[in-house]
Every structure is written in C-alpha cells, then in structure tokens.
Write an enzyme that holds these catalytic residues in place. Structure first.
Site, PDB file in Angstrom:
ATOM      1  N   TRP A  11       0.812  -1.225   0.000  1.00 43.46           N
ATOM      2  CA  TRP A  11       0.000   0.000   0.000  1.00 43.46           C
ATOM      3  C   TRP A  11       0.839   1.267   0.000  1.00 43.46           C
ATOM      4  O   TRP A  11       0.309   2.361  -0.153  1.00 43.46           O
ATOM      5  CB  TRP A  11      -0.915   0.008   1.217  1.00 43.46           C
ATOM      6  CG  TRP A  11      -2.142  -0.846   1.054  1.00 43.46           C
ATOM      7  CD1 TRP A  11      -2.515  -1.564  -0.051  1.00 43.46           C
ATOM      8  CD2 TRP A  11      -3.176  -1.039   2.032  1.00 43.46           C
ATOM      9  NE1 TRP A  11      -3.702  -2.190   0.181  1.00 43.46           N
ATOM     10  CE2 TRP A  11      -4.134  -1.897   1.453  1.00 43.46           C
ATOM     11  CE3 TRP A  11      -3.378  -0.584   3.332  1.00 43.46           C
ATOM     12  CZ2 TRP A  11      -5.282  -2.292   2.143  1.00 43.46           C
ATOM     13  CZ3 TRP A  11      -4.521  -0.987   4.014  1.00 43.46           C
ATOM     14  CH2 TRP A  11      -5.464  -1.823   3.424  1.00 43.46           C
ATOM     15  N   GLU A 167      11.733  -6.514  -8.901  1.00 46.01           N
ATOM     16  CA  GLU A 167      10.976  -5.334  -9.314  1.00 46.01           C
ATOM     17  C   GLU A 167      11.871  -4.381 -10.106  1.00 46.01           C
ATOM     18  O   GLU A 167      12.622  -3.596  -9.514  1.00 46.01           O
ATOM     19  CB  GLU A 167      10.450  -4.588  -8.087  1.00 46.01           C
ATOM     20  CG  GLU A 167       9.487  -5.387  -7.241  1.00 46.01           C
ATOM     21  CD  GLU A 167       8.561  -4.476  -6.457  1.00 46.01           C
ATOM     22  OE1 GLU A 167       7.352  -4.640  -6.588  1.00 46.01           O
ATOM     23  OE2 GLU A 167       9.059  -3.586  -5.741  1.00 46.01           O
ATOM     24  N   GLY A 173       5.160   1.697 -10.696  1.00 51.62           N
ATOM     25  CA  GLY A 173       4.299   2.883 -10.695  1.00 51.62           C
ATOM     26  C   GLY A 173       4.292   3.639 -12.004  1.00 51.62           C
ATOM     27  O   GLY A 173       3.797   4.762 -12.082  1.00 51.62           O
ATOM     28  N   SER A 213       3.903  -2.500 -11.854  1.00 52.62           N
ATOM     29  CA  SER A 213       2.709  -2.275 -12.682  1.00 52.62           C
ATOM     30  C   SER A 213       1.931  -3.556 -12.987  1.00 52.62           C
ATOM     31  O   SER A 213       1.385  -3.711 -14.077  1.00 52.62           O
ATOM     32  CB  SER A 213       3.079  -1.533 -13.967  1.00 52.62           C
ATOM     33  OG  SER A 213       3.612  -0.256 -13.662  1.00 52.62           O
ATOM     34  N   GLY A 234       1.686  -2.670  -6.141  1.00 51.66           N
ATOM     35  CA  GLY A 234       1.445  -1.377  -5.518  1.00 51.66           C
ATOM     36  C   GLY A 234       0.050  -0.868  -5.868  1.00 51.66           C
ATOM     37  O   GLY A 234      -0.943  -1.232  -5.239  1.00 51.66           O
ATOM     38  N   GLY A 235      -0.022  -0.059  -6.909  1.00 55.40           N
ATOM     39  CA  GLY A 235      -1.261   0.627  -7.291  1.00 55.40           C
ATOM     40  C   GLY A 235      -2.483  -0.271  -7.337  1.00 55.40           C
ATOM     41  O   GLY A 235      -3.553   0.084  -6.806  1.00 55.40           O
TER      42      GLY A 235
HETATM   43  P1  PGA Z   1       3.232  -0.778  -8.713  1.00 53.55           P
HETATM   44  O1  PGA Z   1       4.221  -0.891  -7.457  1.00 53.55           O
HETATM   45  O2  PGA Z   1       2.460  -2.063  -8.775  1.00 53.55           O
HETATM   46  O3  PGA Z   1       2.369   0.400  -8.404  1.00 53.55           O
HETATM   47  O4  PGA Z   1       4.087  -0.577  -9.923  1.00 53.55           O
HETATM   48  C1  PGA Z   1       4.898  -2.091  -7.200  1.00 53.55           C
HETATM   49  C2  PGA Z   1       5.760  -1.939  -5.974  1.00 53.55           C
HETATM   50  O5  PGA Z   1       6.309  -0.857  -5.774  1.00 53.55           O
HETATM   51  O6  PGA Z   1       5.911  -2.874  -5.170  1.00 53.55           O
END
Ligand code: PGA
Length: 256
Positions: A11, A167, A173, A213, A234-235
């Site tokens: 989050w 990642e 993001g 993403s 994340g998002g």
């Molecule tokens: P994201 O972030 O899915 O928004 O790209 C992934 C993360 O930072 O763990």
C-alpha cells in the site's frame, strides 16, 4: 516444482484508517484459500495493529520496513520483535523506494533479512535494476549482486524462509510492465544465483515474485511463466476488487 503463489499488496503511503478498515472488511470473505494462494497486505505501520485484528482466515498482514537491530536508540523505527508481537507475518525489505529515498543499502537489506528471519517474519526481499542498467544489458549481473549481498551469512535453512521480489525500477508505478519473458528471464537468473549459493534443490523452493505495474490485465500472462511465483503489487492493490482479481487469478492458475 509447484511453489505456492503469493500475492502481496504494497500500500506504500496510501489510505486513511477508515479506508484501510473498509478494505479489509470488503476483501476478507472473498480471499481464496490460503493453502492454495498466500494473500498478503503490506500496510503502513500505523494500520498494522488494526488490520491484524481483523484479518480473515485467508489474509495475512505485512509491514513495509523493519529495523535490523533487536532494540536500541533508533528513533522512529520498529523492530522485528515489535512487528511479530502484534501478529504481523511478513515484511517488505529493500524496496527500491526505500533504497532511493531512505538510504537503504545492500548491507542494511542483508541485516534486515536476517533480523526478520530470526523473528519468524517472512521477508519479501526486493531487488531490481534501473532503466539505465536494463538498457546497458547488465541486468542479470546487477540483480545477481543484489541477491548475493542480501543473502550474505544466510544459510539454506534461513533462505528457505524468505521470498524474493524482482521489481525493475522502471516498471514501478509507471504503467510500464516488464514483458512476461523479460520478468521470467531475470527471475531465472536470480534462481541461478540462489542455486549457486544454496544448491538447485533449495533454489527451486524459494519463491520469486514479480513486481512493477502488475494489474488485472497482465497478471494472467505473468503468472503463466515458469519461474514467476506471484506478484508484489502497488497501485492495483489499493482497491479491494482489483486486489481480489489478482489473488483470484493466482487461485485459478493453481487449481486449473
Ligand atoms: P506498482 O508498485 O504495482 O504500483 O508498480 C509495485 C511496488 O512498488 O511494489
């Protein structure tokens, strides 16, 4: 090797208390069987206590950071012991945002990994390359070094208690996902480094997630790859339905 998939939401610094609780109420009953898929929400520290109290049968709660010392004069920090004593089960370590903005280094990642494992918190150890490195073609070497440094003084038994998250920084993001092949190739390279450190049999058991993403549209293709064992999200983990779509995709893949 059938590794149990893990979908972990990160989050970051989002949500209010009410939003965090509303999320948990909305997803709790629908999260698939934890024996098939591990579903985790890594929340801001201030929400952890409330979320752990309300986590359902199949959902687990993680933190986004931990200090490596057992205790001490470290204003503003939290120890693995503190997290564990509140029922937190996972912790993200070495996220690229912490490496970029909060001085996280390969050395502190290593110490935090050890502190987490010692306290029976499952570390989700993040590694990944910049766009510059990807374009230079040295991704495997750079990410491999991050893994070697993260697992310094960690034995095979301890390594088996960890999860890696690959990642690529350029995919976090940005809406720009690594292709399933790109992600799988780098994850295979990471598994080779783990095999060099611990032997093939151990490396085959360690779960390696992809992050950057991940969303409802690309999750099936990513999870279909041989070496991708889940996602750090994340998002797309902020909305209950979107998070549920991802964990259900992992469940479907496992049970088909
Ligand atoms: P994201 O972030 O899915 O928004 O790209 C992934 C993360 O930072 O763990």
């Amino acid at each position: 090797m059938n590794r149990k998939p893990l979908i972990a939401g990160n989050w970051k610094m989002y949500k209010t208390k009410d939003e965090a609780l509303a999320f948990i109420y909305a997803v709790n009953l629908e999260v698939p069987d934890k024996d098939v898929v591990e579903s985790v929400i890594c929340a801001p520290a201030i929400f952890l206590r409330d979320l752990v109290k309300r986590e359902g049968e199949n959902l687990r709660i993680g933190a986004q950071n931990v200090h490596y010392a057992q205790e001490g004069a470290f204003t503003g920090e939290l120890s693995a012991n503190m997290l564990k004593s509140y029922g937190v089960d996972y912790v993200v370590i070495g996220h690229s945002e912490r490496r970029a903005y909060f001085n996280e280094t390969d050395e502190t990642v290593n110490l935090k990994l050890i502190a987490a494992v010692n306290r029976e918190l499952t570390p989700i150890v993040c590694v990944g390359e910049s766009l510059e490195i990807r374009e230079l073609g040295t991704t495997d070497a750079v990410v491999g070094k991050q893994i070697e440094k993260a697992y310094l003084n960690v034995d095979a038994e301890e390594a088996l208690k960890t999860v890696v998250a690959y990642e690529p920084i350029w995919a976090i993001g940005t809406g720009r996902t690594a292709t399933p092949d790109q992600a799988n190739d780098t994850i295979k390279a990471i598994r080779l480094v783990l095999a060099k450190l611990y032997g093939k049999e151990v490396a085959e058991q360690i779960r390696i997630l992809y992050g950057g993403s991940v969303n409802a549209k690309n999750v099936d293709d990513l999870l279909a790859m041989s070496d991708i064992d889940g996602a750090l999200v994340g998002g797309a983990s902020l909305d209950p339905n979107s998070f549920l779509t991802l964990v259900k995709a992992a469940y479907k893949k496992q049970t088909k």
